[in-house]
Design an enzyme around this catalytic site. Structure first.
Site, PDB file in Angstrom:
ATOM      1  N   CYS A 195       0.807  -1.219   0.000  1.00 57.72           N
ATOM      2  CA  CYS A 195       0.000   0.000   0.000  1.00 57.72           C
ATOM      3  C   CYS A 195       0.838   1.265   0.000  1.00 57.72           C
ATOM      4  O   CYS A 195       0.291   2.362   0.124  1.00 57.72           O
ATOM      5  CB  CYS A 195      -0.929   0.001   1.201  1.00 57.72           C
ATOM      6  SG  CYS A 195      -0.054   0.061   2.793  1.00 57.72           S
ATOM      7  N   CYS A 249       4.900   2.127   3.997  1.00 56.71           N
ATOM      8  CA  CYS A 249       6.236   2.326   4.561  1.00 56.71           C
ATOM      9  C   CYS A 249       6.881   3.580   3.992  1.00 56.71           C
ATOM     10  O   CYS A 249       7.630   4.274   4.692  1.00 56.71           O
ATOM     11  CB  CYS A 249       7.104   1.095   4.299  1.00 56.71           C
ATOM     12  SG  CYS A 249       6.562  -0.374   5.202  1.00 56.71           S
ATOM     13  N   CYS A 299       5.072  -6.791   4.823  1.00 54.91           N
ATOM     14  CA  CYS A 299       4.837  -7.402   3.509  1.00 54.91           C
ATOM     15  C   CYS A 299       6.149  -7.862   2.882  1.00 54.91           C
ATOM     16  O   CYS A 299       6.248  -8.961   2.335  1.00 54.91           O
ATOM     17  CB  CYS A 299       4.125  -6.420   2.580  1.00 54.91           C
ATOM     18  SG  CYS A 299       2.429  -6.032   3.055  1.00 54.91           S
ATOM     19  N   CYS A 354       3.618  -2.614  10.115  1.00 51.69           N
ATOM     20  CA  CYS A 354       2.672  -2.187   9.085  1.00 51.69           C
ATOM     21  C   CYS A 354       2.134  -0.803   9.466  1.00 51.69           C
ATOM     22  O   CYS A 354       1.055  -0.686  10.026  1.00 51.69           O
ATOM     23  CB  CYS A 354       1.537  -3.188   8.937  1.00 51.69           C
ATOM     24  SG  CYS A 354       0.484  -2.920   7.496  1.00 51.69           S
ATOM     25  N   HIS A 402       4.051  -5.773  25.242  1.00 52.42           N
ATOM     26  CA  HIS A 402       3.338  -5.881  26.515  1.00 52.42           C
ATOM     27  C   HIS A 402       4.242  -5.510  27.692  1.00 52.42           C
ATOM     28  O   HIS A 402       3.785  -4.928  28.683  1.00 52.42           O
ATOM     29  CB  HIS A 402       2.814  -7.309  26.698  1.00 52.42           C
ATOM     30  CG  HIS A 402       2.005  -7.498  27.948  1.00 52.42           C
ATOM     31  ND1 HIS A 402       0.766  -6.927  28.125  1.00 52.42           N
ATOM     32  CD2 HIS A 402       2.271  -8.190  29.087  1.00 52.42           C
ATOM     33  CE1 HIS A 402       0.285  -7.260  29.312  1.00 52.42           C
ATOM     34  NE2 HIS A 402       1.177  -8.030  29.920  1.00 52.42           N
ATOM     35  N   CYS A 461      -6.006  -3.126  30.709  1.00 54.51           N
ATOM     36  CA  CYS A 461      -5.312  -3.946  29.719  1.00 54.51           C
ATOM     37  C   CYS A 461      -6.300  -4.493  28.691  1.00 54.51           C
ATOM     38  O   CYS A 461      -7.416  -4.887  29.017  1.00 54.51           O
ATOM     39  CB  CYS A 461      -4.609  -5.105  30.425  1.00 54.51           C
ATOM     40  SG  CYS A 461      -3.742  -6.233  29.317  1.00 54.51           S
ATOM     41  N   CYS A 519      -5.808  -7.941  22.262  1.00 55.61           N
ATOM     42  CA  CYS A 519      -4.514  -7.284  22.112  1.00 55.61           C
ATOM     43  C   CYS A 519      -3.409  -8.327  21.972  1.00 55.61           C
ATOM     44  O   CYS A 519      -3.322  -9.282  22.751  1.00 55.61           O
ATOM     45  CB  CYS A 519      -4.227  -6.389  23.317  1.00 55.61           C
ATOM     46  SG  CYS A 519      -2.664  -5.466  23.171  1.00 55.61           S
ATOM     47  N   CYS A 557      -3.026  -3.774  20.385  1.00 53.32           N
ATOM     48  CA  CYS A 557      -1.971  -4.091  19.426  1.00 53.32           C
ATOM     49  C   CYS A 557      -2.486  -5.174  18.479  1.00 53.32           C
ATOM     50  O   CYS A 557      -3.046  -6.183  18.907  1.00 53.32           O
ATOM     51  CB  CYS A 557      -0.727  -4.593  20.163  1.00 53.32           C
ATOM     52  SG  CYS A 557       0.559  -5.258  19.073  1.00 53.32           S
ATOM     53  N   CYS A 591       1.135  -6.181  14.026  1.00 54.57           N
ATOM     54  CA  CYS A 591       1.413  -5.940  12.617  1.00 54.57           C
ATOM     55  C   CYS A 591       2.839  -6.283  12.222  1.00 54.57           C
ATOM     56  O   CYS A 591       3.163  -6.327  11.031  1.00 54.57           O
ATOM     57  CB  CYS A 591       1.093  -4.491  12.246  1.00 54.57           C
ATOM     58  SG  CYS A 591       2.240  -3.264  12.929  1.00 54.57           S
TER      59      CYS A 591
END
Length: 299
Positions: free
Chosen positions: A50, A53, A154, A192, A229, A248, A254, A282, A285
């Site tokens: 996409c 980056c 990717c 990502c 974490h 949390c 997450c 989270c 990614c």
């Protein structure tokens, strides 16, 4: 591209805080650039993805400008979205760079690499009247580059484009497509998108010290050592039953406990915020299986 000593030192002074260099590292980097008589050449290719980056990179710079970084300090010889040239003129920049810096340039690969039907699902341009695919490009340039960086999930692991049924035949760059064909191990910078600090600092580290210490997934240990974490500000605040509440998010899906990245430290948008702090779990990614699992978990 040549840069003057005055311009280089001016940039070093302005950007030291942004890329986290010490005085000793600045002096070493100065010696590297002056010895080469030019900024380090970079060829940036984009495959199935996409362009996230690239967008992330444009949003990175503190204390200096992105054009100064890419033109004068890194010398981006080819980038599909950022360069003003197009067509044959743009592609000639790749040929000239490879000819002049064979075995010395840095190749950055963004996006996944399709392999089905000889890679025809991702065509970059034409060469000698024939389609030049992303697969062709990474094979040709990867073997000639001094370093190869896989920018983003990717490029590193296949990411969303590889998620089944994977009709374009996405494969991993390091363990399949270029396995054993590069001068050094491929450096994976998953995310990502990939964090701009991680990307730019990795290039600087390559110039100063050579190959970084990589973990078993080819990631620089310095930027992917910690679990999200372990550094999360929500840790130890009790379980949250709803997004946006204090607590949390593990019970809401997450993935921080299994994800290695430096998001809590570096944050995003010049350290303004990051996913979990903004009220979202989270989504892992930077993991190999990103895209295969649901993002949220509701009971």
């Amino acid at each position: 591209m040549r840069i003057s000593r005055r311009d280089f030192l001016k940039w070093c002074t302005a950007s030291a805080a942004a890329i986290g260099l010490t005085k000793v590292e600045l002096e070493k980097l100065e010696d590297v650039v002056f010895a080469a008589e030019s900024a380090p050449p970079v060829i940036w290719l984009q495959g199935s993805g996409c362009s996230g980056c690239s967008i992330s990179l444009l949003n990175t710079i503190q204390e200096t400008t992105i054009d100064d970084l890419l033109i004068n300090k890194i010398s981006m010889k080819y980038h599909h979205n950022l360069m003003t040239a197009a067509g044959d003129l743009a592609i000639s920049a790749i040929d000239q760079t490879v000819s002049q810096y064979d075995g010395k340039f840095i190749l950055v690969v963004e996006g996944a690499v399709p392999t089905a039907n000889n890679g025809t699902y991702c065509v970059l341009t034409e060469k000698d009247g024939q389609p030049w695919t992303m697969l062709d490009a990474v094979k040709e340039l990867g073997s000639k580059a001094k370093y190869v960086i896989a920018a983003g999930t990717c490029a590193s692991f296949g990411g969303v484009p590889k998620v089944g049924p994977n009709p374009t035949g996405i494969k991993r760059l390091d363990k399949e497509i270029l396995n054993g064909l590069t001068k050094n191990k491929i450096i994976n910078l998953p995310g990502c998108p990939a964090h701009p600090y991680t990307l730019t600092k990795t290039i600087v580290d390559l110039l100063l010290y050579g190959m970084p210490n990589l973990d078993r997934e080819g990631r620089p240990e310095a930027y992917y050592r910690e679990k999200i974490h372990g550094l999360c500000p929500r840790r130890g605040t009790g379980q949250s039953s709803q997004l946006g509440e204090t607590g949390c998010y593990k019970g809401l899906g997450c993935q921080g406990p299994r994800t290695n990245n430096n998001c809590p430290i570096r944050k995003w948008n010049n350290k303004v915020n990051w996913c979990v702090e903004s009220g979202q779990p989270c989504i892992s990614c930077a993991s190999q299986d990103f895209g295969e699992q649901p993002i949220y978990k509701f009971e």
